[in-house]
Design a protein around this motif. Structure first.
Motif, mmCIF file in Angstrom:
data_model
loop_
_atom_site.group_PDB
_atom_site.id
_atom_site.type_symbol
_atom_site.label_atom_id
_atom_site.label_comp_id
_atom_site.label_asym_id
_atom_site.label_seq_id
_atom_site.Cartn_x
_atom_site.Cartn_y
_atom_site.Cartn_z
ATOM 1 N N LEU A 31 0.835 -1.201 0.000
ATOM 2 C CA LEU A 31 0.000 0.000 0.000
ATOM 3 C C LEU A 31 0.871 1.251 0.000
ATOM 4 O O LEU A 31 0.662 2.173 -0.797
ATOM 5 N N GLY A 32 1.877 1.267 0.878
ATOM 6 C CA GLY A 32 2.782 2.415 0.949
ATOM 7 C C GLY A 32 3.494 2.648 -0.370
ATOM 8 O O GLY A 32 3.615 3.783 -0.835
ATOM 9 N N ARG A 33 3.956 1.570 -1.001
ATOM 10 C CA ARG A 33 4.693 1.699 -2.268
ATOM 11 C C ARG A 33 3.793 2.217 -3.388
ATOM 12 O O ARG A 33 4.238 2.967 -4.253
ATOM 13 N N CYS A 34 2.537 1.814 -3.370
ATOM 14 C CA CYS A 34 1.596 2.339 -4.375
ATOM 15 C C CYS A 34 1.384 3.835 -4.159
ATOM 16 O O CYS A 34 1.309 4.604 -5.118
ATOM 17 N N ILE A 35 1.294 4.237 -2.900
ATOM 18 C CA ILE A 35 1.027 5.648 -2.617
ATOM 19 C C ILE A 35 2.173 6.528 -3.093
ATOM 20 O O ILE A 35 1.962 7.599 -3.641
ATOM 21 N N VAL A 36 3.423 6.071 -2.926
ATOM 22 C CA VAL A 36 4.550 6.914 -3.327
ATOM 23 C C VAL A 36 4.986 6.645 -4.765
ATOM 24 O O VAL A 36 5.974 7.183 -5.226
ATOM 25 N N ARG A 60 7.407 12.056 -12.732
ATOM 26 C CA ARG A 60 8.646 12.296 -11.981
ATOM 27 C C ARG A 60 8.565 13.607 -11.219
ATOM 28 O O ARG A 60 8.950 13.687 -10.062
ATOM 29 N N ALA A 61 8.047 14.644 -11.872
ATOM 30 C CA ALA A 61 7.953 15.945 -11.210
ATOM 31 C C ALA A 61 6.997 15.872 -10.024
ATOM 32 O O ALA A 61 7.209 16.500 -8.994
ATOM 33 N N PHE A 62 5.965 15.040 -10.200
ATOM 34 C CA PHE A 62 4.954 14.965 -9.143
ATOM 35 C C PHE A 62 5.488 14.278 -7.884
ATOM 36 O O PHE A 62 5.003 14.500 -6.790
ATOM 37 N N ARG A 63 6.512 13.457 -8.083
ATOM 38 C CA ARG A 63 7.085 12.700 -6.970
ATOM 39 C C ARG A 63 7.479 13.558 -5.780
ATOM 40 O O ARG A 63 7.536 13.071 -4.660
ATOM 41 N N ARG A 64 7.802 14.829 -6.053
ATOM 42 C CA ARG A 64 8.232 15.655 -4.933
ATOM 43 C C ARG A 64 7.126 15.774 -3.885
ATOM 44 O O ARG A 64 7.377 16.072 -2.734
ATOM 45 N N ASN A 65 5.910 15.532 -4.299
ATOM 46 C CA ASN A 65 4.785 15.675 -3.369
ATOM 47 C C ASN A 65 4.581 14.492 -2.443
ATOM 48 O O ASN A 65 3.869 14.580 -1.458
ATOM 49 N N VAL A 66 5.145 13.347 -2.833
ATOM 50 C CA VAL A 66 4.974 12.149 -2.004
ATOM 51 C C VAL A 66 6.329 11.502 -1.778
ATOM 52 O O VAL A 66 6.970 11.044 -2.701
ATOM 53 N N GLN A 67 6.777 11.482 -0.547
ATOM 54 C CA GLN A 67 8.095 10.948 -0.229
ATOM 55 C C GLN A 67 7.980 9.748 0.693
ATOM 56 O O GLN A 67 6.934 9.506 1.298
ATOM 57 N N VAL A 68 9.079 8.976 0.765
ATOM 58 C CA VAL A 68 9.021 7.751 1.559
ATOM 59 C C VAL A 68 10.276 7.611 2.410
ATOM 60 O O VAL A 68 11.354 8.054 2.035
ATOM 61 N N VAL A 69 10.107 7.027 3.589
ATOM 62 C CA VAL A 69 11.230 6.694 4.478
ATOM 63 C C VAL A 69 11.117 5.218 4.808
ATOM 64 O O VAL A 69 10.061 4.753 5.239
ATOM 65 N N PHE A 70 12.206 4.476 4.581
ATOM 66 C CA PHE A 70 12.165 3.027 4.800
ATOM 67 C C PHE A 70 12.739 2.638 6.165
ATOM 68 O O PHE A 70 13.375 3.434 6.838
ATOM 69 N N GLN A 71 12.566 1.355 6.479
ATOM 70 C CA GLN A 71 13.074 0.833 7.746
ATOM 71 C C GLN A 71 14.590 0.969 7.841
ATOM 72 O O GLN A 71 15.121 1.388 8.856
ATOM 73 N N LYS A 72 15.276 0.573 6.777
ATOM 74 C CA LYS A 72 16.732 0.615 6.814
ATOM 75 C C LYS A 72 17.211 1.803 6.001
ATOM 76 O O LYS A 72 17.224 1.759 4.784
ATOM 77 N N PRO A 73 17.646 2.881 6.682
ATOM 78 C CA PRO A 73 18.069 4.072 5.948
ATOM 79 C C PRO A 73 19.213 3.745 4.984
ATOM 80 O O PRO A 73 19.360 4.385 3.958
#
Ligand code: ADP
Ligand code: SF4
Ligand code: SF4
Ligand code: MG
Lengths: 333, 321
Positions: free
Chosen positions: A54-59, A85-98
């Motif tokens: 779900l998270g991966r679909c959102i970003v 690609r330009a729109f990506r700036r609006n949705v960012q992700v942080v993973f478990q392992k930086p």
């Protein structure tokens, strides 16, 4: 709620297991959710239930089979190529392992600076000041900006990942188990930082975690996921003090506690077993301690008031039962 | 405590060269575990939990110098530096269980074959199969076909149970379990720990549970030791330590744990385990301690009895006010 920062509508993303064609496909099934600006929504459930998908679909790291991901009024899934690609700036992700997202050969300043440049967030001359401002926001010393990832501690690396996510001034950040690999002491620091950010920056966040206590601390609203569907959702206080789905109750009861509560909500049977679920039924039935005849038909979402909803034939009863003082005292003391 | 300890580690000290300096990464560590008990060993990563326990069975890395200590198990005593002697305990009643079972299992053998291989160490070949099936059942691996699967075909929880079946195949009296449930869901975690608790009761198995999660220890252990930077800072019976945690580090750890029932503000611990001065003998927590005072860097505080358990902090000296 004024127009939400993120609105997911009927999102579908299924994976078929080639080795077990009989089994129900796994992933995300027709999930809808909304997150308002400044809101932190927690998503809990066992591993394999579809949280990460779900998270991966959102970003935008995963293409849904169908459904919409609307951010600030634009359907992200409908975009392609440069717009996407330009729109990506609006949705960012942080993973478990930086470690997986940081670049080992770039200093923090270059790594985060790259994001500032890519999305043209501030004029070149203002970048340094912005970097220092971002470092301050995530509680990183300014001298850490000149370091490489291997010169940072696990907690600092996770701050860098959060800093980079913030750099493009996104409307939504998805955090997938961001503190699961950290010691409790460091986890506490990162969680406090996230809470402070919520107050200062107001970015909407989807906080994915299997640790229910962590979610209780950061989130104001909670979604409980099981085999790709949301089985319960609502304000965090309502869901945690009056869990109204057998799965939520089992999940909350299973969390280890410093002060063991003695609350014995009946556990689920066995492990999440994808082979046991049948479509058309309540997906929880094979493991549910309260399963009965009616559960061969999938239950509707019962509305329990104040946005608290649960998909179980017994939701109303469970809600009343767990709002009773005896149950509350037991879980709160 | 008239019951003699099953396992006893005394005064274990381990040195190594780190950042160009010789450091005692474990110092004066001792641990005593009784028959059938689950004993908790807690501390942040890097505090020395795993190294101490690995050293106690002769599996410390060759680059580590074991400069002091001895270990007794079931009446046999070895110097802590006698790696070979200590390793013999692994075939005489000590078993190990780790966090990442999937990685620890051989990818080339079916789960059943792995358990049989361990059983072959003490049983005639003809009975291994039957015994393996029995062990699978005991470990809650009920699907008939699981024994024929390879590790990559099963879930993390199932892999952890297979690792447990391997660990139990030697009929251990002591299981050293290093973060055995850290990679698992809480639901699976609870099932596994309940199962281990039952084994302790029924088979008199003792367990050293290494955990960074204080809540797990609170739920399942009868006693605990809290390590910081290679030294014991507090230890004692569970009820006593949790009723009155004394050491600032213990209190800090507790305050950092989110509470699912009654959410509260989290108080993060400052600094890192090995920060601070290494050129002097001092309280190894002084660089992180909100109560630090000059005396804290005048020497290593002694581990002293207080409130039904033991604590290493000058705030609790006899002459402290
Ligand atoms: N690319 C893929 N191909 C096949 N199956 C996948 C893929 N990605 C995820 N899955 C499966 O989808 C299910 C949900 O996974 P995931 O979203 O990672 O769950 P969670 O994050 O809740 O642990 C799992 O059974 C997983 O194995
Ligand atoms: S509908 Fe039935 S099977 Fe599903 S969760 Fe409720 S009681 Fe359990
Ligand atoms: S001895 Fe001093 S520095 Fe160490 S824990 Fe006690 S008060 Fe803190
Ligand atoms: Mg996941």
């Amino acid at each position: 709620m004024n127009s939400p920062a993120l609105s997911v509508r009927n999102l579908l993303r299924l994976f078929r297991n080639a080795a077990e064609p009989e089994a129900m496909p796994v992933g995300v099934r027709n999930v809808s959710l909304e997150i308002a600006t400044g809101e932190v929504v927690g998503l809990i459930g066992e591993s394999g239930c579809g949280k990460t998908t779900l998270g991966r679909c959102i970003v935008g790291l995963e293409r849904p089979d169908s459904g919409e991901v609307v951010v600030g009024g634009t359907d992200f899934t409908a975009l392609s190529g440069r717009d996407r690609r330009a729109f990506r700036r609006n949705v960012q992700v942080v993973f478990q392992k930086p470690e997986t997202s940081l670049n080992p050969r770039m200093t923090v300043a270059r790594f985060v600076g790259e994001a500032l440049a890519n999305f043209d967030v501030v004029p070149r001359g203002a970048r340094r000041a912005r970097l220092e401002m971002l470092a301050g926001l995530v509680g990183l010393n300014a001298d850490a900006l000149e370091r490489y990832p291997h010169q940072l501690s696990g907690g600092e690396r996770q701050r860098v990942a959060i800093m980079r996510a913030l750099a493009s001034e996104p409307q939504v950040i998805v955090l997938d188990e961001p503190t699961s690999a950290l010691d409790v002491s460091v986890q506490a620091q990162v969680l406090r930082t996230l809470k402070a950010l919520q107050a200062e920056v107001g970015t909407a966040m989807l906080f994915i975690s299997h640790d229910v206590a962590v979610v209780r601390y950061v989130a104001s609203r909670v979604l409980v996921m099981y085999l790709g569907v949301i089985v319960e959702e609502g304000p965090a206080d309502a869901v945690f003090t009056a869990p109204s789905h057998p799965y939520t109750r089992a999940l909350l009861a299973a969390a280890p506690r410093l002060k063991p509560s003695g609350d014995e909500a009946p556990p689920m049977h066995g492990e999440l077993d994808l082979r046991a679920a049948r479509s058309g039924e309540c997906p929880v039935r094979p493991r549910c301690p309260l399963a009965h005849d009616r559960c061969r038909e999938a239950p509707p979402m019962a509305d329990l008031g104040d946005g608290h909803r649960a998909a179980c034939w017994l939701a109303d009863d469970l809600n009343k039962q767990s709002s009773e003082p005896t149950y509350r005292e037991k879980t709160a003391s | 405590m008239s019951d003699p300890a099953l396992f006893e580690m005394r005064d274990l000290t381990i040195e190594t060269v780190r950042d160009g300096h010789r450091r005692r990464i474990v110092e004066g560590m001792s641990l005593s575990v009784r028959h059938g008990e689950i004993y908790g060993l807690v501390g942040e990563s890097g505090s020395g939990k795993s190294i101490s326990m690995m050293a106690s069975v002769g599996l410390a890395a060759a680059s580590l110098d074991i400069t002091a200590g001895d270990v007794s198990f079931a009446g046999r005593r070895f110097a802590a530096s006698d790696r070979r002697g200590l390793r013999s305990n692994l075939s005489h009643g000590v078993s190990l269980l780790f966090q990442n079972a999937k990685g620890a299992l051989s990818p080339f053998l079916t789960t059943g074959a792995q358990v049989e291989r361990v059983l072959a160490g003490r049983l005639p070949k003809s009975t291994c199969r039957r015994e393996a099936i029995e062990l699978f059942r005991v470990c809650g691996l009920n699907h008939a076909d699981l024994a024929d699967k390879y590790p990559h075909q099963i879930s993390g929880g199932q892999a952890q149970r297979v690792a447990m079946a391997c660990a139990l195949a030697t009929e251990p009296r002591l299981l050293i379990a290093d973060e055995p449930t850290t990679a698992l869901d809480v639901t699976t975690e609870r099932e596994l720990l309940r199962f281990l608790t039952r084994l302790c009761r029924e088979r008199d198995l003792a367990i050293v549970l290494i955990a960074h999660n204080l809540s797990l220890v609170a739920e399942y252990c009868s006693g605990l030791t809290i390590l910081h930077a290679g030294q014991i800072v507090e230890r004692g019976p569970l009820a006593s330590v949790f009723a009155e945690p004394l050491h600032p580090y213990t209190r800090g750890l507790i305050a950092a744990v989110p509470d699912v029932d009654a959410p509260h503000e989290l108080e993060p611990l400052a600094g890192s385990v090995w920060g601070g001065r290494s050129d002097i003998e001092r309280c190894r927590f002084s660089h992180r301690c909100p109560f630090a005072q000059p005396d804290c860097e005048a020497g290593v505080p002694a581990l002293l009895p207080r409130a039904g358990h033991e604590v290493r902090c000058i705030l609790y000296r006899e002459d402290a006010t």
